[in-house]
Design a protein around this motif. Sequence first.
Motif, short mmCIF file in Angstrom:
data_model
loop_
_atom_site.label_atom_id
_atom_site.label_comp_id
_atom_site.label_asym_id
_atom_site.label_seq_id
_atom_site.Cartn_x
_atom_site.Cartn_y
_atom_site.Cartn_z
N PRO A 41 -6.81 74.42 34.83
CA PRO A 41 -6.93 75.14 33.55
C PRO A 41 -6.61 74.28 32.33
N ASP A 42 -5.70 73.32 32.46
CA ASP A 42 -5.35 72.45 31.34
C ASP A 42 -6.13 71.12 31.36
N GLY A 43 -7.20 71.06 32.16
CA GLY A 43 -7.94 69.81 32.35
C GLY A 43 -8.64 69.33 31.09
N ARG A 44 -8.67 68.01 30.96
CA ARG A 44 -9.29 67.36 29.79
C ARG A 44 -10.13 66.19 30.27
N ALA A 45 -11.09 65.81 29.44
CA ALA A 45 -11.91 64.63 29.74
C ALA A 45 -12.04 63.80 28.46
N ASP A 46 -12.12 62.49 28.65
CA ASP A 46 -12.18 61.55 27.53
C ASP A 46 -13.33 60.57 27.77
N TYR A 47 -14.41 60.77 27.02
CA TYR A 47 -15.60 59.91 27.12
C TYR A 47 -15.75 59.03 25.87
N ARG A 48 -14.70 58.87 25.09
CA ARG A 48 -14.82 58.14 23.82
C ARG A 48 -15.25 56.70 24.00
N SER A 49 -14.85 56.02 25.06
CA SER A 49 -15.24 54.62 25.22
C SER A 49 -16.73 54.46 25.47
N ALA A 50 -17.40 55.57 25.84
CA ALA A 50 -18.85 55.55 26.07
C ALA A 50 -19.59 56.23 24.92
N GLY A 51 -18.90 56.40 23.79
CA GLY A 51 -19.53 57.01 22.62
C GLY A 51 -19.45 58.51 22.59
N GLY A 52 -18.60 59.09 23.44
CA GLY A 52 -18.51 60.54 23.54
C GLY A 52 -17.30 61.12 22.87
N ILE A 53 -16.83 62.23 23.41
CA ILE A 53 -15.72 62.96 22.84
C ILE A 53 -14.57 63.04 23.84
N GLU A 54 -13.42 63.54 23.37
CA GLU A 54 -12.27 63.84 24.20
C GLU A 54 -11.87 65.27 23.91
N GLY A 55 -11.53 66.01 24.96
CA GLY A 55 -11.09 67.38 24.74
C GLY A 55 -10.96 68.16 26.02
N TRP A 139 -7.24 70.71 45.26
CA TRP A 139 -7.07 69.65 44.26
C TRP A 139 -8.05 69.87 43.12
N ARG A 140 -7.57 69.73 41.88
CA ARG A 140 -8.40 69.87 40.68
C ARG A 140 -8.08 68.72 39.73
N LEU A 141 -9.02 68.44 38.85
CA LEU A 141 -8.85 67.37 37.87
C LEU A 141 -8.02 67.86 36.69
N ARG A 142 -7.01 67.10 36.35
CA ARG A 142 -6.24 67.38 35.14
C ARG A 142 -6.75 66.50 34.00
N GLN A 143 -7.20 65.28 34.36
CA GLN A 143 -7.67 64.37 33.32
C GLN A 143 -8.71 63.43 33.91
N VAL A 144 -9.74 63.18 33.11
CA VAL A 144 -10.75 62.17 33.41
C VAL A 144 -10.86 61.28 32.18
N VAL A 145 -10.67 59.99 32.36
CA VAL A 145 -10.81 59.03 31.27
C VAL A 145 -11.83 57.99 31.70
N VAL A 146 -12.87 57.83 30.89
CA VAL A 146 -13.92 56.85 31.16
C VAL A 146 -13.62 55.59 30.36
N GLN A 147 -13.68 54.46 31.02
CA GLN A 147 -13.57 53.18 30.33
C GLN A 147 -14.88 52.43 30.60
N GLU A 148 -15.83 52.63 29.69
CA GLU A 148 -17.11 51.93 29.84
C GLU A 148 -16.90 50.45 29.58
N LYS A 149 -17.41 49.61 30.48
CA LYS A 149 -17.24 48.16 30.35
C LYS A 149 -18.54 47.46 29.98
#
Length: 160
Positions: A41-55, A139-149
């Motif tokens: 329920p409190d899960g977040r994702a961060d796609y900022r390094s790939a030009g996206g958003i976090e939230g 098991w559920r995702l609490r956070q996903v952070v993308v580090q595009e290289k």
Amino acid sequence: MTQRVELAAVLDRLAIDALITDYAITVDDGDWDAYRRLFAPDGRADYRSAGGIEGPAPEVADWLTESLRIFAVRQHLIVNRRIHFDIRDQDIGDTARIQADYTNPMRLADKAEGSDSAAPDFECGGRYAFTAVRTHNGWRLRQVVVQEKWRRQHWSDPVT
């Protein structure tokens, strides 16, 4: 560790591996309802390094729905998964941190009809940092952070 604890650890690893695979498939298939269900329920994702958003995951799913619409074909390949569990009372705890590399070839939706090229128009790669938590539903995702290289584009006009 006892055999029971070792078996539980193996089962947790398999469940987390399935969670990460489900993540890739839901994004590639554009199944945004299933994407949302992968998160706590409190899960977040961060796609900022790939030009996206976090939230929050539902907000990010809405953004992904729109931003990935231009790609008819997406195929995440998530490899080299490292899973580290927190330890509680000499047993596996309820939080896991997962590091995994990815490559993601994609093909534009508006590719000319009759085009004989099946090659991707866009490719990117990098590393994911996932945090998973044990819930009553598994098991559920609490956070996903993308580090595009890296990324490579195979068309003349930039993606908008």
